[in-house]
Scaffold this motif. Sequence first.
Motif, mmCIF file in Angstrom:
data_model
loop_
_atom_site.group_PDB
_atom_site.id
_atom_site.type_symbol
_atom_site.label_atom_id
_atom_site.label_comp_id
_atom_site.label_asym_id
_atom_site.label_seq_id
_atom_site.Cartn_x
_atom_site.Cartn_y
_atom_site.Cartn_z
ATOM 1 N N ARG A 349 0.813 -1.215 0.000
ATOM 2 C CA ARG A 349 0.000 0.000 0.000
ATOM 3 C C ARG A 349 0.856 1.279 0.000
ATOM 4 O O ARG A 349 0.553 2.257 -0.678
ATOM 5 N N HIS A 399 -8.506 5.505 1.421
ATOM 6 C CA HIS A 399 -9.085 5.231 2.727
ATOM 7 C C HIS A 399 -10.602 5.197 2.552
ATOM 8 O O HIS A 399 -11.288 6.188 2.824
ATOM 9 N N ASN A 404 -12.426 8.570 1.121
ATOM 10 C CA ASN A 404 -11.242 9.211 0.523
ATOM 11 C C ASN A 404 -10.583 8.288 -0.497
ATOM 12 O O ASN A 404 -10.174 7.186 -0.169
ATOM 13 N N HIS A 406 -7.448 8.031 -3.390
ATOM 14 C CA HIS A 406 -6.292 8.588 -4.077
ATOM 15 C C HIS A 406 -6.287 7.988 -5.472
ATOM 16 O O HIS A 406 -6.600 6.807 -5.647
ATOM 17 N N GLU A 438 -7.527 15.169 2.032
ATOM 18 C CA GLU A 438 -6.570 15.313 3.131
ATOM 19 C C GLU A 438 -5.298 16.059 2.749
ATOM 20 O O GLU A 438 -4.518 16.419 3.617
HETATM 21 ZN ZN ZN Z 1 -3.927 9.228 2.138
#
Ligand code: ZN
Length: 489
Positions: A349, A399, A404, A406, A438
């Motif tokens: 990750r 996340h 969230n 990415h 974030e």
């Molecule tokens: Zn992150």
Amino acid sequence: MKANDTTMGQLADEAPLNGVANAGVLPQLLSALRGIVDEAGLLLGEDVSSRHPGVFMSRIEADVIVRPTTVEQVSQILALCHEFAQPVVVHGGMSGWVRATQTRRGDLALSLERMNRIESVDLANRTAVVQAGVVLETLQDHLQQFDLIFPLDLGGRGSCQLGGNAATNAGGVRVIRYGMMREQVLGIEAVLADGRVVSSMNQMIKNNTGYDLKQLFIGSEGTLGVITRLVLRLREQPSSSNTAMVCASSFDQIAKLLRHMDGALGGQLSAFELLDNNFYSVNTAAGRHQPPLPSDKPFYAIIESLGSDQQHDAEMFARALEKGIELGMIEDAVIAQSERDKQGIWDIREDLEHIVRDFQPFYAFDISLPVGDMEEYMRLVTERLHELWPEGSIAFLGHVGDGNLHIAIGAGQDEDREQVEACVYEPLARYGGSVSAEHGIGLEKKRWFPISRNPIERDIMHSLKGLLDPQGILNPGKVLERAAGEGGE
Ligand code: ZN
């Protein structure tokens, strides 16, 4: 944002910002600064340009870096800068992703790296008082002796500073359990643009006396004040931890699994990280990381629980996963049997090197939207990208429990930065999503800001900026400010 593009760094250099003079740090100001900080506190010339410029920036353009050691010095420096209308850009660990620390010629960079003391740890109250320049990992390590943790955790832990974590309201992998930086800060000391020190060093979890001023500075990316000290909330060190990698055939399964695991683990769920097949495949290709599961499923997730009874918690964790398989939410699962296994799973990750190398030219995004809309959003963005660049690469991770995502994009030949960004940001409007979950706004996302904040919200933000920094010297041009010639919003 796009890596390795030196022309990007010049965008902000071209126009003077908000009428703040940018003609160079004046000799009178420099000599006054010498009266405030010691010799090591003032860096010029090569000492400035040879330093790490930060992610997606080619070099530090500031004329001078000032490195105070006390809040009194920060106060005097800012009072001077206020008097001289000198633009000030605060520098922390330089690990941000949105160029909020980018400087131009004529800027003064204020680095808090020498204000790096953990002042105290209060065991009964479970709080720590730290200076802004303390590196996150330094605090994490320091707390081990007390069986306490500071739960914020992110890939940049070895270089990011707590002041920067607060100024950017950092998130990371444990937000689902503990919340973002905003939730970890009980008190703050910040210096305003004119040098006044706001001491709001509250120690309590509950304090409902009027407006919560510290929250103004948290997430303001250095535009409203300079954070110098923090009172941080600590938590008990979990004594058990369990980690698994699972795979699923659809995003719908992942969304159901998130709810199932959160319910089944009785409050112990501490990370739930999505990796799509593209990301998983890049990092588990031959010669890279060992794949714990075959790479033929569309979605993978890393699930972590933190608790207090290893045997009991491990059983509960395994049972919850088994039930997930029974209910058809998981195709397969691997539970880490050792610290090494856990690290191996997390490395898949956290390692971004391979994807940055494989996806060229590389773009990375950080957005949020409701979990229920994620599948459609991912499909839409992928379609839009492939319409424009059929050979383009795209990978999603993030996340999920926090809404969230990415996104990594390698657009391929003849890519256009604005069009790539439009593929990602424009579809967010229909879901009420956010162009930054974030990472913040900095310079990188400024033009997309109106997608996530309406005119009245932006108006209030401008008013606050005008109130706290009337000359506009703090991080000019970042977040929401209009640069000269940019016109109204
Ligand atoms: Zn992150």
